[in-house]
Scaffold this motif. Structure first.
Motif, PDB file in Angstrom:
ATOM      1  N   GLY A  11       0.795  -1.213   0.000  1.00 31.08           N
ATOM      2  CA  GLY A  11       0.000   0.000   0.000  1.00 31.08           C
ATOM      3  C   GLY A  11       0.830   1.268   0.000  1.00 31.08           C
ATOM      4  O   GLY A  11       2.046   1.253  -0.251  1.00 31.08           O
ATOM      5  N   PRO A  12       0.207   2.392   0.315  1.00 25.31           N
ATOM      6  CA  PRO A  12       0.872   3.696   0.166  1.00 25.31           C
ATOM      7  C   PRO A  12       1.981   3.970   1.168  1.00 25.31           C
ATOM      8  O   PRO A  12       2.746   4.919   0.986  1.00 25.31           O
ATOM      9  CB  PRO A  12      -0.277   4.695   0.348  1.00 25.31           C
TER      10      PRO A  12
ATOM     11  N   ALA B 160       3.859   1.625  -2.610  1.00 27.75           N
ATOM     12  CA  ALA B 160       4.410   2.863  -3.167  1.00 27.75           C
ATOM     13  C   ALA B 160       5.778   3.142  -2.559  1.00 27.75           C
ATOM     14  O   ALA B 160       5.914   3.234  -1.338  1.00 27.75           O
ATOM     15  CB  ALA B 160       3.457   4.020  -2.895  1.00 27.75           C
ATOM     16  N   VAL B 161       6.790   3.269  -3.405  1.00 31.32           N
ATOM     17  CA  VAL B 161       8.168   3.494  -2.963  1.00 31.32           C
ATOM     18  C   VAL B 161       8.779   4.590  -3.835  1.00 31.32           C
ATOM     19  O   VAL B 161       8.551   4.631  -5.052  1.00 31.32           O
ATOM     20  CB  VAL B 161       9.000   2.196  -3.081  1.00 31.32           C
ATOM     21  N   ASP B 162       9.572   5.475  -3.225  1.00 30.17           N
ATOM     22  CA  ASP B 162      10.273   6.510  -3.969  1.00 30.17           C
ATOM     23  C   ASP B 162      11.412   5.863  -4.769  1.00 30.17           C
ATOM     24  O   ASP B 162      12.412   5.429  -4.182  1.00 30.17           O
ATOM     25  CB  ASP B 162      10.835   7.550  -3.001  1.00 30.17           C
TER      26      ASP B 162
ATOM     27  N   PHE C  55      10.919  -5.968  -0.183  1.00 30.32           N
ATOM     28  CA  PHE C  55      10.040  -6.844  -0.945  1.00 30.32           C
ATOM     29  C   PHE C  55       8.587  -6.607  -0.524  1.00 30.32           C
ATOM     30  O   PHE C  55       8.146  -7.148   0.493  1.00 30.32           O
ATOM     31  CB  PHE C  55      10.397  -8.317  -0.714  1.00 30.32           C
ATOM     32  N   PRO C  56       7.817  -5.805  -1.262  1.00 28.85           N
ATOM     33  CA  PRO C  56       6.391  -5.696  -0.972  1.00 28.85           C
ATOM     34  C   PRO C  56       5.655  -6.913  -1.535  1.00 28.85           C
ATOM     35  O   PRO C  56       5.803  -7.238  -2.724  1.00 28.85           O
ATOM     36  CB  PRO C  56       5.964  -4.419  -1.694  1.00 28.85           C
ATOM     37  N   VAL C  57       4.869  -7.584  -0.713  1.00 27.32           N
ATOM     38  CA  VAL C  57       4.113  -8.742  -1.191  1.00 27.32           C
ATOM     39  C   VAL C  57       2.982  -8.300  -2.103  1.00 27.32           C
ATOM     40  O   VAL C  57       2.688  -8.948  -3.109  1.00 27.32           O
ATOM     41  CB  VAL C  57       3.593  -9.576  -0.005  1.00 27.32           C
TER      42      VAL C  57
ATOM     43  N   ARG D 291       8.047   4.025   3.559  1.00 23.20           N
ATOM     44  CA  ARG D 291       8.676   4.465   4.810  1.00 23.20           C
ATOM     45  C   ARG D 291       9.705   3.463   5.295  1.00 23.20           C
ATOM     46  O   ARG D 291      10.594   3.811   6.092  1.00 23.20           O
ATOM     47  CB  ARG D 291       7.614   4.690   5.891  1.00 23.20           C
ATOM     48  N   PHE D 292       9.631   2.202   4.843  1.00 20.27           N
ATOM     49  CA  PHE D 292      10.580   1.191   5.298  1.00 20.27           C
ATOM     50  C   PHE D 292      11.955   1.346   4.650  1.00 20.27           C
ATOM     51  O   PHE D 292      12.912   0.716   5.092  1.00 20.27           O
ATOM     52  CB  PHE D 292      10.033  -0.216   5.046  1.00 20.27           C
TER      53      PHE D 292
END
Length: 331
Positions: free
Chosen positions: A237-238, A260-262, A254-256, A242-243
């Motif tokens: 998600g959005p 949203a990542v910069d 690794f987002p499952v 932050r991680f």
């Protein structure tokens, strides 16, 4: 046979308990008498018409449809070329995923023999049915992808990060289906594991092997954790981005599910951001079955519901804050 079917999209109330003809095993398939069926997020995404995805990316969904991918049961009949599976064998698996042909919310289901593994000894059908999709997702993200197909959200093939002593892994959403398997698999590989979940899951996650548990309701891990090698974010998600600040330069996120990542920050710090599309894999399930049989990995069951109460099971899923898996039981 009795089965749960969708004739329209919507909330849990569209899940109908009906009587329909039982299927027949074709070449390379077996017919399974279902004892239990695991519930997973794709089940309610399908029920809702895949509104979780951008409209342009939504695949056509044929109706009526029997939801479900995860199953544990007993082989009732075998079609031609079904390998070494025989009538009476206890099996479990994630069927025909990705796709809409799993059809496990039913008393009987046909299954490709290659999607199945023998149910581990000492593990009951409920625990076995709760494992396939969640455990395979954790396995394919962390241990071995097992295929060369990229996620729909990225053009390149996912590659797991080698885990072992000296590696630190943070698992966000650690008490959920994928999360609790990820904690256990990372510990099995010797990594140090930081689990992020609500505080009420602290003892549960410690029992699974987590070295540290962060209660996200009182502490923001993004401001307190630094220099981890890998973050597995099962929430997505959005707020996934932050991680990045918790990860060392050259680490991985690794987002499952889509997060949203910069991209500029990730590129500057050489952080790999990668996702995967879990796929059915009987060979990997056999490896997981050995770990389940040995007690190295276990399935936590949040709750069970009879097949006829599938709508109530989906309502429980919508409430969130699950500890492990929801499973349908079939008489």
């Amino acid at each position: 046979m009795k089965a749960i079917r969708l004739h329209e999209f919507g909330g849990p109330e569209v899940l109908r308990h009906e009587e329909i003809p039982a299927p027949v095993a074709g070449p390379g398939e077996v017919l399974i008498r279902v004892h239990a069926a695991g519930i997973n997020p794709p089940d309610w995404y399908v029920r809702d018409g895949m509104t979780v995805m951008p409209e342009a990316m939504r695949p056509p969904i044929p109706l009526p449809l029997i939801p479900g991918t995860d199953v544990s049961g007993v082989v009732e009949a075998a079609g031609p070329d079904a390998g070494d599976l025989a009538v009476g064998d206890e099996v479990f698996g994630m069927l025909r995923f990705p796709g809409f042909g799993g059809s496990t919310y039913a008393e009987y289901v046909t299954a490709p023999a290659t999607d199945l593994a023998r149910k581990p000894s000492g593990v009951d059908h409920v625990q076995a049915a709760g494992a396939p999709m969640a455990a395979l997702t954790a396995w394919q993200f962390l241990i071995d992808l097992g295929h060369d197909d990229p996620s729909p959200f990225q053009p390149f093939t996912h590659r797991p990060v080698p885990l072992g002593p000296g590696t630190t892994v943070l698992v966000n959403g650690a008490a959920g289906g994928v999360g609790h398997f990820a904690v256990q698999l990372a510990k099995w590989r010797g990594a140090r594991v930081i689990a992020v979940a609500s505080g009420r899951h602290r003892r549960f996650l410690r029992d699974l092997g987590a070295d540290e548990v962060i209660d996200y309701t009182t502490t923001d891990p993004a401001t307190t954790v630094r220099d981890v090698d890998l973050v597995l974010d099962t929430v997505g998600g959005p707020h996934t981005g932050r991680f990045l600040q918790t990860i060392r330069d050259g680490g991985a996120l690794f987002p499952v599910f889509f997060g949203a990542v910069d991209p500029d920050e990730a590129a500057t710090r050489k952080i790999t951001v990668s996702s995967a599309q879990v796929r059915s894999n009987g060979r990997q399930l056999t490896e997981l079955a050995h770990l389940l049989a040995a007690g190295t990995v276990r399935t936590a069951v949040d709750s069970t519901f009879p097949l006829a109460d599938a709508a109530a099971a989906h309502t429980r899923a919508a409430q969130g804050h699950l500890r492990g898996k929801i499973v349908l039981t079939v008489a």
